[in-house]
Design a protein around this motif. Structure first.
Motif, short mmCIF file in Angstrom:
data_model
loop_
_atom_site.label_atom_id
_atom_site.label_comp_id
_atom_site.label_asym_id
_atom_site.label_seq_id
_atom_site.Cartn_x
_atom_site.Cartn_y
_atom_site.Cartn_z
N ARG A 150 0.83 -1.20 0.00
CA ARG A 150 0.00 0.00 0.00
C ARG A 150 0.86 1.25 0.00
NH1 ARG A 150 -5.32 -0.71 -0.68
NH2 ARG A 150 -6.03 0.54 1.10
N ASP A 152 0.24 5.79 0.18
CA ASP A 152 -0.69 6.92 0.15
C ASP A 152 -0.52 7.74 -1.14
OD1 ASP A 152 1.78 7.99 0.68
OD2 ASP A 152 1.15 9.20 2.39
N ALA A 215 -7.84 7.07 0.57
CA ALA A 215 -6.56 7.57 1.07
C ALA A 215 -5.35 6.74 0.65
CB ALA A 215 -6.60 7.65 2.59
N ALA A 216 -5.54 5.44 0.39
CA ALA A 216 -4.40 4.57 0.10
C ALA A 216 -4.66 3.76 -1.16
CB ALA A 216 -4.13 3.63 1.27
#
Length: 324
Positions: A150, A152, A215-216
């Motif tokens: 992951r 951001d 957000a990610a």
């Protein structure tokens, strides 16, 4: 092949083969592999039967004839040695199998990787779906490993992992903008798109309005069809054509997977995907799979019937999704 386009010969690739496979081996045959549109892929065979694959990135190997790409655009032309090596290293760090890198020649814009002998997953699924099921299950595990990576930031691995920002504001905004651009571009080439342009644009904007911020982002291959998965000697899958690896919405990957794997996609489904993103990305991807092949047909791509078929199929699907 038009003037100016040149495929590499045994003499051209002999120095690369020596550097990758050893000076004690002589290169006896070079075969250009079918299918590549952005780089040349060549099977190297030496006098002791060793084989490997050479990738060559050069203007005369790239049928897209694109200007120099800005890597901050996630959808810019995904071609080049630097993108390849960054993607290879990121996949290795994630524990996801790809062709083992044997040698890099930055001056020549070339790399040599292992020759995976098991054929493609596409061929295996066509030949015997039951026998191919373990490989499909391993691919599902690899996709889960990618989703677990992951960031951001979104965009190409070399950009995002380097701490830089990509263009577009968000994945959904970027996809929306590209879809509208694809409609505009295709309308001048295809009368059926021109006739329904307003309806298609309205559908894209309406679907985009339903997508909520995120957000990610996850690691995605970007163009993962069963032809971009090769099997090693043990029947285990390895990803190829990895230059487009990026952090993006997993829904983008899964829409493409559903297109390319068809009835076998059930074995790759992932929990928790956002249905609003899936709807937007499905229409956007159909539109891009009309625009891209038609653009390629402006040049001298050697298999035009393949591109025409892709464009025609996706044109029908895009118009159906946009409604009456």
């Amino acid at each position: 092949m038009t003037p100016g386009r040149r495929h590499r010969t045994t003499a051209d690739l002999a120095p690369l083969a020596r550097a990758a496979l050893g000076a004690h081996r002589g290169l006896t045959a070079v075969t250009r592999l079918r299918g590549g549109s952005k780089k040349g892929a060549y099977r190297l065979r030496t006098d002791d039967g060793t084989t490997a694959i050479a990738y060559v990135w050069a203007p005369d190997e790239d049928y897209w004839e694109q200007p120099d790409a800005d890597p901050r655009d996630p959808f810019s032309h995904a071609s080049g040695l630097d993108l390849f090596t960054a993607s290879h290293d990121r996949l290795a760090a994630a524990g996801v199998r790809t062709a083992r890198l044997l040698h890099v020649d930055r001056e020549a814009g070339a790399a040599v990787v292992e020759d995976l002998p098991g054929g493609s997953l596409e061929e295996a699924l066509r030949r015997d779906p039951d026998a191919a099921r373990p490989a499909l299950g391993e691919l599902a595990e690899a996709l889960a490993s990618l989703r677990a990576c992951r960031s951001d930031r979104f965009g190409k691995v070399a950009v995002a992992d380097g701490g830089a920002s990509s263009y577009g504001g968000s994945c959904a905004r970027l996809v929306t903008g590209r879809a509208l651009s694809d409609i505009a571009e295709t309308a001048v080439r295809e009368p059926r798109i021109a006739a329904h342009r307003a309806r298609l644009e309205e559908s894209v904007r309406a679907l985009a309005a339903e997508v909520r911020p995120r957000a990610a982002h996850s690691l995605v291959h970007g163009e993962l069809g069963p032809d971009h998965v090769l099997l090693d000697a043990g029947g285990h899958p390895a990803l190829i054509d990895i230059e487009g690896l990026m952090y993006f919405d997993a829904e983008w990957e899964h829409v493409f997977l559903s297109f390319r794997f068809g009835p076998h996609y059930d074995g790759l489904r992932a929990p928790g995907l956002d249905p609003d993103r899936l709807r937007l990305y499905r229409l956007a991807m159909h539109l891009n799979l009309v625009a891209g092949p038609l653009r390629l047909l402006d040049g001298d791509f050697p298999h035009p019937e393949l591109m025409r078929g892709i464009a025609e199929h996706n044109l029908a699907r895009a118009l159906a999704l946009a409604g009456p």
